[in-house]
Each structure stands twice: as C-alpha cells, then as structure tokens.
Design a protein around this motif. Sequence first.
Motif, short mmCIF file in Angstrom:
data_model
loop_
_atom_site.label_atom_id
_atom_site.label_comp_id
_atom_site.label_asym_id
_atom_site.label_seq_id
_atom_site.Cartn_x
_atom_site.Cartn_y
_atom_site.Cartn_z
N UNK A 6 0.98 -1.11 0.02
CA UNK A 6 0.01 -0.06 0.10
C UNK A 6 0.86 1.38 0.04
N UNK A 7 1.01 1.86 -1.23
CA UNK A 7 1.62 3.09 -1.30
C UNK A 7 1.40 4.29 -0.17
N UNK A 8 0.22 4.15 0.15
CA UNK A 8 -0.28 5.31 1.21
C UNK A 8 0.61 5.11 2.58
N UNK A 9 1.06 3.93 2.69
CA UNK A 9 1.75 3.68 4.22
C UNK A 9 3.30 3.77 4.15
N UNK A 10 3.77 4.57 2.93
CA UNK A 10 5.19 4.77 3.05
C UNK A 10 5.46 6.07 2.13
N UNK A 11 6.83 6.57 2.46
CA UNK A 11 7.17 7.87 1.87
C UNK A 11 7.32 7.70 0.31
N UNK A 12 7.58 6.64 -0.01
CA UNK A 12 7.70 6.53 -1.54
C UNK A 12 7.84 4.88 -1.91
N UNK A 13 8.13 4.63 -3.12
CA UNK A 13 8.03 3.17 -3.54
C UNK A 13 9.36 2.77 -3.17
N UNK A 14 10.25 3.22 -2.70
CA UNK A 14 11.58 2.69 -2.37
C UNK A 14 11.54 2.54 -0.74
N UNK A 15 10.56 2.30 -0.32
CA UNK A 15 10.62 2.08 1.11
C UNK A 15 9.38 1.05 1.49
N UNK A 16 9.64 0.41 2.85
CA UNK A 16 8.59 -0.58 3.03
C UNK A 16 8.28 -0.60 4.70
N UNK A 17 6.82 -0.40 4.83
CA UNK A 17 6.68 -0.51 6.24
C UNK A 17 6.12 -1.90 6.47
N UNK A 18 6.69 -2.47 7.92
CA UNK A 18 6.52 -3.88 8.13
C UNK A 18 5.98 -3.72 9.45
N UNK A 19 5.05 -4.61 9.71
CA UNK A 19 4.64 -4.71 11.26
C UNK A 19 4.42 -5.94 11.72
N UNK A 20 5.12 -6.27 13.06
CA UNK A 20 5.37 -7.55 13.63
C UNK A 20 4.36 -7.75 14.80
N UNK A 21 3.41 -8.72 14.82
CA UNK A 21 2.71 -8.88 16.03
C UNK A 21 2.75 -10.16 16.49
N UNK A 22 2.67 -10.46 18.08
CA UNK A 22 2.70 -11.63 18.64
C UNK A 22 1.87 -11.58 19.78
N UNK A 23 1.16 -12.54 20.28
CA UNK A 23 0.21 -12.66 21.47
C UNK A 23 1.08 -12.84 22.62
N UNK A 24 1.07 -11.98 23.75
CA UNK A 24 1.95 -12.13 24.74
C UNK A 24 1.00 -11.90 25.94
N UNK A 25 1.44 -12.51 27.02
CA UNK A 25 0.91 -12.57 28.38
C UNK A 25 0.35 -11.21 28.91
N UNK A 26 -0.78 -11.33 29.49
CA UNK A 26 -1.29 -10.26 30.18
C UNK A 26 -0.32 -9.34 31.05
N UNK A 27 -0.15 -8.03 30.62
CA UNK A 27 0.83 -7.22 31.37
C UNK A 27 2.20 -7.45 31.27
N UNK A 28 2.65 -8.44 30.22
CA UNK A 28 3.87 -8.98 30.02
C UNK A 28 4.76 -7.50 29.83
N UNK A 29 6.08 -7.49 30.69
CA UNK A 29 7.07 -6.87 30.55
C UNK A 29 8.04 -7.06 29.39
N UNK A 30 8.03 -6.77 28.28
CA UNK A 30 8.87 -7.39 27.15
C UNK A 30 10.16 -6.77 27.20
N UNK A 31 11.19 -7.48 26.92
CA UNK A 31 12.73 -7.03 27.11
C UNK A 31 13.14 -6.60 25.76
N UNK A 32 14.23 -5.81 25.55
CA UNK A 32 14.73 -5.35 24.37
C UNK A 32 15.29 -6.53 23.54
N UNK A 33 15.76 -7.43 24.47
CA UNK A 33 16.32 -8.83 23.90
C UNK A 33 15.40 -9.59 23.02
N UNK A 34 14.15 -9.65 23.83
CA UNK A 34 13.21 -10.33 23.14
C UNK A 34 12.46 -9.80 21.82
N UNK A 35 12.38 -8.63 21.88
CA UNK A 35 12.27 -7.71 20.57
C UNK A 35 13.18 -8.12 19.53
#
Length: 499
Positions: A369-398
């Motif tokens: 979807x070109x509406x989601x990037x500054x131009x055709x030479x870039x890409x927007x990627x989203x990562x999602x994961x289900x995590x525990x209630x109130x999980x404190x996610x560490x930088x290492x896990x990301x």
Amino acid sequence: MARIAVIGAGMGAMAAAARLAVAGHHVVVHERASTYGGAVGSTARDGFLFDTGPVLLHLPAVYRDLFVKTGKEPLERCVELAQVEPASHHVFADGREVSLPNASRAGVGDALDAALGAGTGARWSAYMNRAREAWDRTRRPLLEEPLWPNWEVLAEREPYPSVPVRRLLRRERRATTLAEAGELELGDPRLVALLESHALAAGLDPRTAPASAAVLPYMEQTFGAWSVRGGMRELARAVYERCLARRVTFTFGSEVTRIVTKDGRAAGIELSDGSVEDADSVVAGVPPEVLARLTDEPGPWPEGGVPARTRLPSRLTVLLALRGARPEATPHRTVLHTRDRAAELDALFGTAVPGAVGEATLTVVRPGDHARVPDAEHEAVTLTATVAHGAEVTSAEVDRLVERAGAVVEGLRERLLWREVRTPAEVEAATGAVGGGVPAPALAGAGGRLLHPSNSTGLPGLYAVGGWSHPGGGLPHAGMSGSLVAGLIVEGPAFTGSR
C-alpha cells in the motif's frame, strides 16, 4: 427523541451511536482520549504509516450493513477495501511453507496437498465442513441476537460435531477442546499449528478453548480477509465521519467518572470536572474494570449472568521502517510458527518461560500500500505476537523477534531505518484495559467461560457495547455489538436480533 450518553469512542460505541442517531435520538459521545477508534489505532512517522491495532478485516458485511442502515453512501465509497491474496503465508517449524488463497476453501485444500503432502488438504477440508456446522448452529445466538437469558444452554452445548476416534486399544474419544480436535482429527503437526494459530491470534489457549473455536479459521477461509487502503484506521475514520453526518456529538478529552442513577436506573453521567449531564440511556464502551468503577459496583450485570473476563493476554507490536522497495508478489501476511508450542502456551497461559516472547508465533504484515510509505523505495513492516497479560517485554526479546522476521524479510537488518515497539502497557494506555488485555470473540461451550456479559445490564438504562460485552472482541463483533445495543434501546426488551 431520547438523550443518549455514550462512554468511549471505540468501534462498537460509534456503531451504536450512528444507529441510534438515525433512529432520531440525540447522541453525545464522551471520549477520555484525544481521538476516536479505541484499539483501532495508527502511528505516523517520517512518511511511514502503521496500524497499531487490527491489520485485517473479516466479515466486512457487518460494516456494509452499518453504512447501508445509516446513510445513502455505502462502505466502499468511504474506504477502499481489497481482498488480500494470498490470505496468509505460513512457515512451519519444520521449514515447510504454504500460501493459502483468500476465501477459497477448495483452493486451501489444494495448496495444503501441494505443500504438505497428499491427503492433508482433504483432512483440513473435512474439518472445515464440521466447523461450518458449528458456525451454522451458533451464528445467530453469538452474533445477531442479544445474549439469551438462559445463556447456560450455550455454555453447556458444544456445537462442534466431533468425530469419534479410536486409537489402537484405547477407548473411543471425541474432541472437547480445540487442541484435542487438532490431535484426533487433523493429526499432522503442521495442520495443528495452522489451526491453533487462529486461537492464539485471538488470545485463546487451544488446550482449553472449546472445539467450537473451529469457527475462527472457518470465518476467515469462507468470508475472506480484507485490507483497507491507508490502514485499518481509515475504517475507524469512515465510521466516525458517518456519526458526524448523522449529527452525533463527540467530546474528546472528556473523562466520565461516574454513572448517575435516579429511581433505580441510569440517568446520566458525571465528568471529571464535576459537571453532570442528564441522559435517558447510557451506553458504556469500556472494559469491565472501568465500568465497575463508574457504577460503584463489582459488576453491573445481574447476578447469575455471564461474568466479565479478566487477565486476558495482550499483544506486542513492533513497527519497522525499511529502506528498499517491497518485492512484487510478497504476501500481505506471513505467520512464522513457533518451534516450541508448549513453551509458548506456558508463557501465555501458565508458568512464565524466560525468552518465550522471542520464540512466539509471529505474524509479519507487509502491505503493498503506497499510502503507508514515503515513496516506492521504502517499506513498512509490522510484527505482532500474542503475549501474556501485562507482559514486560525486554529489548532482547524484541531483538529476537526482529531476527526471526529476517527469515522472510530479505535483508531486514541492513534495510532497517528505525523501529518502534507497542507493549501491553501501551495497549492499556490506549484502551483502558488492565494489563493490555484484548478480548476474544464469544464462543459457545466450555461452560460459558468464553461468553461475554450481556449488552443490557442489571441497571436499567445502562448498556454495554464493544469487545468486552456480547458478542466479544474483534472488528466484526464490535460492529455487531453496536447493532444489538441500538436495537435494545430503540425496540426495548422485545428486540430479538439484527435483521
């Protein structure tokens, strides 16, 4: 003309507001945040645009019906919808991959046969046929009708027609949970992972979710998965603008602190500045903990009703801004299945397992979807994961999640410009849900554990709307809750369901 006070501007609340305004009522929406949409959020930076909530729409007919019933302009004139093709791409723990076509159950069977071996498609198709029976038996009571007063019937009756299976000298067994259905009726671990990924995406434990959770993959494979040009936030914008066109009033930065009662019924709301606004009915689109505070009661639903669910799993979202164009024919959504399902489930629903977030089932979204990037030479990627209630996610896990995503996003490390992380704490801040909990769709069976409290409450004049009430979480369910609440207010207790 009745005066309706709506608490919250989530999708269910706005759907109810639009319908009530069309029915001739004066509707005022009070939202504590500065904008509408609730969990359907987005973020923009440096020309990149990301969804921070749902990324795909299922059952678009729910919102088509909303737009037909509230004005002359249909949904497709307000937002640009497109079926994503393939609907999803899966990478299993053994390295096998399969792309599943959109809204083609026959095509899914053929794809599974080609990727996983002859016979796997037939087993999956037979399973989907049984899922269709569960869907047919539960569609009206779980989506189109107010929660039955005798809801225990839905709790006790398992609508999924499990197949009796005999293993060697063991007794005949029938599946009662989704995990058992996968083990007994599908067998192949890849098919089991495919099945259970739908439950995990909804925050459900397949080991305890009823067999009727088979309706989750059935809905997607039957009715399709749809994207919205410009992101799912555009759908929220369209619903908001439909409300404005119907003369719904929105007040942002307006926090409700108490639901005012008079003569045993809801009679208005009190705001944080101490002012009181009278209302003939109050519609609350807030989590159960918030609603309990507003009513000074442990729960506004009558004794014996379905209890509100708490401590639900949350979601972790990682937004990646990349240099370089998105390759042609890249799947919109890729699911990377975990190599250790037991550890993932224990981390989500039982004993915490260090580092399990980094190894969780990971969804990689790469919209073309070109509406989601500054131009055709870039890409927007989203990562999602289900995590525990109130999980404190560490930088290492990301870091580990991003590293794993590199298996399907070529040159990710070298292309990465920046990343942003949305943790359960951010989900809580946006929605008010303690621990960032995300409600699941209502399901029959399982003793009623996956039903949600009714839209009408024990306090006359007070109604609950959105994912925390019947029929539960998810964009289509939120839209249906708005329809049900509007029907209950307009037609009264005699209202029996959407038409």
